[in-house]
Scaffold this motif. Structure first.
Motif, mmCIF file in Angstrom:
data_model
loop_
_atom_site.group_PDB
_atom_site.id
_atom_site.type_symbol
_atom_site.label_atom_id
_atom_site.label_comp_id
_atom_site.label_asym_id
_atom_site.label_seq_id
_atom_site.Cartn_x
_atom_site.Cartn_y
_atom_site.Cartn_z
ATOM 1 N N THR A 239 0.819 -1.276 -0.103
ATOM 2 C CA THR A 239 0.014 0.152 0.122
ATOM 3 C C THR A 239 0.869 1.217 0.168
ATOM 4 N N VAL A 240 1.972 1.352 0.790
ATOM 5 C CA VAL A 240 2.793 2.234 0.724
ATOM 6 C C VAL A 240 3.482 2.538 -0.758
ATOM 7 N N LEU A 241 3.912 1.673 -1.298
ATOM 8 C CA LEU A 241 4.484 1.873 -2.643
ATOM 9 C C LEU A 241 3.354 2.213 -3.630
ATOM 10 N N ALA A 242 2.186 1.701 -3.428
ATOM 11 C CA ALA A 242 1.007 2.302 -4.301
ATOM 12 C C ALA A 242 0.756 3.761 -4.181
ATOM 13 N N VAL A 243 0.776 3.988 -2.877
ATOM 14 C CA VAL A 243 0.754 5.427 -2.468
ATOM 15 C C VAL A 243 1.750 6.450 -3.009
ATOM 16 N N THR B 89 3.393 14.973 2.054
ATOM 17 C CA THR B 89 2.242 14.304 2.429
ATOM 18 C C THR B 89 2.662 13.254 3.825
ATOM 19 N N ARG B 90 2.019 13.389 4.904
ATOM 20 C CA ARG B 90 2.465 12.686 5.928
ATOM 21 C C ARG B 90 1.685 11.307 5.903
ATOM 22 N N ILE B 91 2.415 10.096 6.163
ATOM 23 C CA ILE B 91 1.846 8.940 5.885
ATOM 24 C C ILE B 91 2.151 8.035 7.165
ATOM 25 N N ILE B 92 1.102 7.825 7.865
ATOM 26 C CA ILE B 92 1.186 6.926 9.156
ATOM 27 C C ILE B 92 0.793 5.364 8.867
ATOM 28 N N ALA B 93 1.811 4.606 9.001
ATOM 29 C CA ALA B 93 1.351 3.246 8.678
ATOM 30 C C ALA B 93 1.670 2.134 9.888
ATOM 31 N N GLU C 99 11.611 0.234 10.414
ATOM 32 C CA GLU C 99 12.687 0.897 10.116
ATOM 33 C C GLU C 99 13.311 1.089 8.738
ATOM 34 N N ALA C 100 12.970 0.013 7.887
ATOM 35 C CA ALA C 100 13.382 0.068 6.588
ATOM 36 C C ALA C 100 12.417 1.106 5.803
ATOM 37 N N ILE C 101 11.107 0.814 6.065
ATOM 38 C CA ILE C 101 10.399 1.602 5.100
ATOM 39 C C ILE C 101 10.388 3.147 5.620
ATOM 40 N N SER C 102 10.723 3.652 6.858
ATOM 41 C CA SER C 102 10.905 4.868 7.067
ATOM 42 C C SER C 102 12.137 5.297 6.548
ATOM 43 N N THR C 103 13.198 4.696 6.452
ATOM 44 C CA THR C 103 14.595 4.939 5.892
ATOM 45 C C THR C 103 14.242 5.038 4.474
ATOM 46 N N GLN D 261 9.174 10.070 5.157
ATOM 47 C CA GLN D 261 7.759 10.448 5.114
ATOM 48 C C GLN D 261 6.929 9.431 5.751
ATOM 49 N N VAL D 262 7.430 8.182 5.765
ATOM 50 C CA VAL D 262 6.177 7.261 6.554
ATOM 51 C C VAL D 262 6.788 7.163 7.751
ATOM 52 N N ILE D 263 5.615 7.283 8.717
ATOM 53 C CA ILE D 263 5.897 7.365 10.380
ATOM 54 C C ILE D 263 5.201 5.887 10.579
ATOM 55 N N ALA D 264 6.236 5.094 11.127
ATOM 56 C CA ALA D 264 5.893 3.532 11.298
ATOM 57 C C ALA D 264 4.952 3.841 12.722
ATOM 58 N N VAL D 265 4.068 3.108 12.960
ATOM 59 C CA VAL D 265 3.379 3.065 14.266
ATOM 60 C C VAL D 265 3.285 1.732 14.506
ATOM 61 N N ARG D 266 4.051 1.094 15.534
ATOM 62 C CA ARG D 266 4.059 -0.614 15.942
ATOM 63 C C ARG D 266 2.987 -0.472 16.960
ATOM 64 N N SER D 267 1.609 -0.857 16.837
ATOM 65 C CA SER D 267 0.659 -0.689 17.519
ATOM 66 C C SER D 267 0.787 -1.971 18.628
ATOM 67 N N GLN D 268 1.282 -3.106 18.131
ATOM 68 C CA GLN D 268 1.454 -4.312 19.201
ATOM 69 C C GLN D 268 2.567 -3.900 20.057
ATOM 70 N N ASN D 269 3.623 -3.196 19.808
ATOM 71 C CA ASN D 269 4.732 -2.849 20.536
ATOM 72 C C ASN D 269 4.232 -1.952 21.763
ATOM 73 N N VAL D 270 3.512 -0.974 21.251
ATOM 74 C CA VAL D 270 2.826 0.212 22.340
ATOM 75 C C VAL D 270 1.759 -0.751 23.311
ATOM 76 N N ILE D 271 0.844 -1.491 22.517
ATOM 77 C CA ILE D 271 -0.125 -2.133 23.559
ATOM 78 C C ILE D 271 0.815 -2.935 24.487
ATOM 79 N N ALA D 272 1.631 -3.753 24.118
ATOM 80 C CA ALA D 272 2.405 -4.652 24.986
ATOM 81 C C ALA D 272 3.362 -3.721 26.173
ATOM 82 N N ARG D 273 3.773 -2.597 25.769
ATOM 83 C CA ARG D 273 4.328 -1.927 26.750
ATOM 84 C C ARG D 273 3.390 -1.480 27.591
#
Length: 653
Positions: free
Chosen positions: A246-250, A259-263, A272-276, A281-293
């Motif tokens: 989806t990021v590549l399609a965008v 344009t800010r992209i939150i994935a 880390e790879a997709i942000s680099t 431009q792509v801000i990665a949100v690791r939901s599972q990691n935040v929930i665990a913490r």
């Protein structure tokens, strides 16, 4: 053995065999209605019934007309032939043909009428079919979006609903806020679910479209290039693969680098790879990691889940970043007491790097912004340095040696592994973690090799799910906390939440039966679906982590203000500064009123940023009701036993 007249019944237990139903005679009206309903399924039946109704009406009108004529001319005999003409006159009037012309003309008019009806019916049918097809196409959600400056959500999941709720609150002061949802789900389903689960959107308008977000040609209909922010949700079981596509399609249809992209991603390396690769431009949100913490911290300290949710939602106080010219050249220590209605938690330098709770002696150069908690950004008003507190000697926080803690985990998944991994770094030496999981959902072999550092001992029990086994495991020792997790990978969300709530009820019943001691066992539960939150509260859980809601709040915050992404990363990172709820006795005397500014000064002396307090009395009914974030510095607070001070700093055992 004597015979009796009683007959025995078999097959229905205590109820006996039911008597055979007696056949009832069907009435004429019922049979007529039944045949009429069945006949309507045949082609042309409706037209035939209409024609019959016209004939009957014509006969009735002719009879009425002849009856009136008979009354008017009582002495004239009635001619049967004239009755037919009366019928024909009534019949042609009903059809709108006219009856004054000669017989031949009337027959031709009837023929014209039939042809006209056929042509009109064909035209009307064609127009109706085109309208129906056009409406159907609109309902399919295949048309292009013409909005601009909108928030674009790609994908569909339960997190859509809390995201919409938060965006509605965040955009209350915006003139025409718009959200476009582009997902593979049908438009009718999406619209129906949004109406049912988010009834109060205020001024926020939601536009739904159906399509494949990984297909650039399909994605063009979403008007990606004019969106102010794009949220990509993890909406299927394929993990990060669909998100990356989806990021590549965008990127393929949007050449605007601003344009800010939150994935929403799971894997740290992929994030880390997709942000680099996209230059940030792509801000990665690791939901599972935040929930665990958050779950890990909630299991350590009462009220911490409520504090986190309060910071993440747009209602009440939230985190803002602003430049304060008066603080240039001063220190972080000065900033902590420089705002009466805002609580400072860190600094953001000119390069965008966040420092949460830096050293008090840290200088504030030009270009550095303050990170603060406030009710609104216009409440971050510089109120001057508190020299009275700066010169006053403050008490140091006293800490004793931490006692070992004993935790019981009921239920297991990849989330459980992440939670215990987070906990392992903070549990005192000698602590234990006992895991109880059902063998039908978790392979016992998976639990055998679990190790989480040298400080804690991990044991496990594989059970069948019988309540007695669960009670036996929970009664084995006195636990400080019981953490109930859902079987995420093994069963559906609905089944996992239902089992979690049942276990909560069973644990509460066990605690009431055995007594919960002077220091009661805390019950922490993870609920996957936010719709079950109210049901879970009925089970009287102490702290609850609503997974999809927590992830949605974080995504909504970052979509509105991307600068908050590094702030939340630092807050939820176990290696940096974290939020804690520490015993109030370590900061102030119980029962003696104290100004909140004084508590901030005491926390500052211990290298902490104080942001609020939690009262035990207020949290008895609901954990969130006892938390007060960002009170005014002039607030007078009387600490009581069991209260806590909410601080941002390093976690200590």
């Amino acid at each position: 053995m004597s015979k009796t007249n009683e007959s025995r019944s078999y097959g229905q237990g205590a109820q006996g065999e039911p008597d055979a139903p007696k056949a009832q005679k069907v009435s004429f009206s019922t049979r007529l209605r039944y045949n009429f309903d069945n006949s309507l399924s045949k082609p042309g039946a409706f037209v035939g019934y209409v024609f019959i109704a016209i004939i009957i009406l014509a006969f009735i009108m002719a009879a009425v007309q002849r009856g009136i004529a008979a009354v008017v001319a009582l002495n004239e005999p009635l001619d049967p032939a004239t009755y037919f003409f009366s019928f024909w006159e009534a019949f042609t009037k009903i059809l709108g043909i006219g009856s004054t012309a000669a017989w031949g003309t009337q027959l031709i008019n009837t023929l014209y009428w039939a042809i006209g009806i056929a042509i009109s019916g064909a035209v009307i049918g064609f127009i109706s079919a085109q309208i129906i097809r056009a409406v159907a196409r609109l309902q399919e959600g295949k048309s292009a979006v013409i909005e601009s400056g909108h928030t674009l959500i790609l994908g569909w999941s339960n997190r859509v609903f809390p995201i919409l709720s938060e965006l509605a609150i965040a955009n209350e002061n915006v003139r025409k806020p718009r959200v476009v949802i582009f997902a593979s789900a049908t438009r009718a389903m999406m619209d129906s679910e949004i109406r049912a689960r988010v009834p109060n959107l205020g001024k926020l308008k939601v536009i739904t479209r159906t399509g494949d977000s990984t297909n650039p040609e399909d994605l063009k209909r979403a008007n990606v290039s004019t969106a102010k922010s794009i949220i990509i949700l993890d909406s299927d079981e394929s993990g990060d693969a669909t998100i990356v596509s989806t990021v590549l399609a965008v990127k393929a249809v949007n050449s605007n680098p601003s344009t800010r992209i939150i994935a929403e991603l799971d894997d740290e390396n992929t994030a880390e790879a997709i942000s680099t690769a996209t230059n940030g431009q792509v801000i990665a949100v690791r939901s599972q990691n935040v929930i665990a913490r958050v779950t890990a911290q909630a299991s350590r300290q009462p009220g911490l889940a409520a504090v986190t949710l309060d910071l993440l939602d747009f209602a009440g106080d939230e985190i803002y970043i602003t430049a304060i010219a008066e603080l240039v050249g001063k220190t972080y220590s000065d900033a902590l007491l420089a705002f009466n209605e805002a609580s400072v938690i860190g600094l953001l330098d000119s390069t965008g790097v966040a420092q949460i709770n830096p050293k008090p002696s840290t200088k504030i150069p030009a270009g550095t912004k303050v990170i603060a908690i406030a009710h609104d950004d216009d409440k971050i008003i510089y109120s001057g340095l508190r020299n009275d507190l700066a010169a006053k000697k403050v008490a140091k926080k006293t800490t004793g040696k931490a006692k070992p803690e004993h935790l019981l985990f009921i239920g297991w998944s990849s989330m459980g592994r992440a939670v215990v991994t987070e906990l392992a770094a903070f549990l005192p030496a000698g602590s234990t973690v006992h895991i109880v999981a059902e063998s039908r959902h978790v392979d016992p072999e998976e639990l055998k090799g679990l190790k989480f550092g040298k400080n804690i001992k991990v044991t496990f029990a594989s059970v069948s799910g019988d309540i007695d086994e669960l009670i036996k495991a929970a009664s084995a020792k006195k636990y400080n906390e019981v953490v109930i997790l859902g079987y995420r990978e093994a069963i559906s969300e609905a089944e996992a939440d239902a089992q979690t709530m049942l276990t909560m009820l069973q644990m509460n019943q066990l605690f009431e039966a055995k007594g919960n001691g002077v220091e009661p066992t805390r019950l922490v539960a993870e609920i996957l679906d936010s719709r079950k939150a109210e049901l879970a509260r009925v089970a009287a859980v102490d702290d609850m982590v609503v997974s999809d809601n927590l992830a949605a709040l974080l995504i909504a915050q970052v979509s509105e203000n991307p600068a908050l992404a590094p702030v939340f990363d630092d807050l939820f990172d176990a290696d940096g500064a974290s939020i804690s709820v520490n015993p109030i006795e370590s900061y102030a005397a119980v029962g003696k009123p104290i100004e909140f500014a004084q508590l901030v000064a005491i926390g500052r002396a211990n290298g902490e940023s104080v942001i609020g307090y939690r009262t035990l009395e207020g949290s008895k009914k609901l954990s969130s009701s006892g938390v007060r974030l960002n009170p005014a510095k002039t607030t007078i607070f009387t600490p009581a036993k069991g209260d806590g001070l909410v601080v941002v700093g390093e976690l200590r055992n």
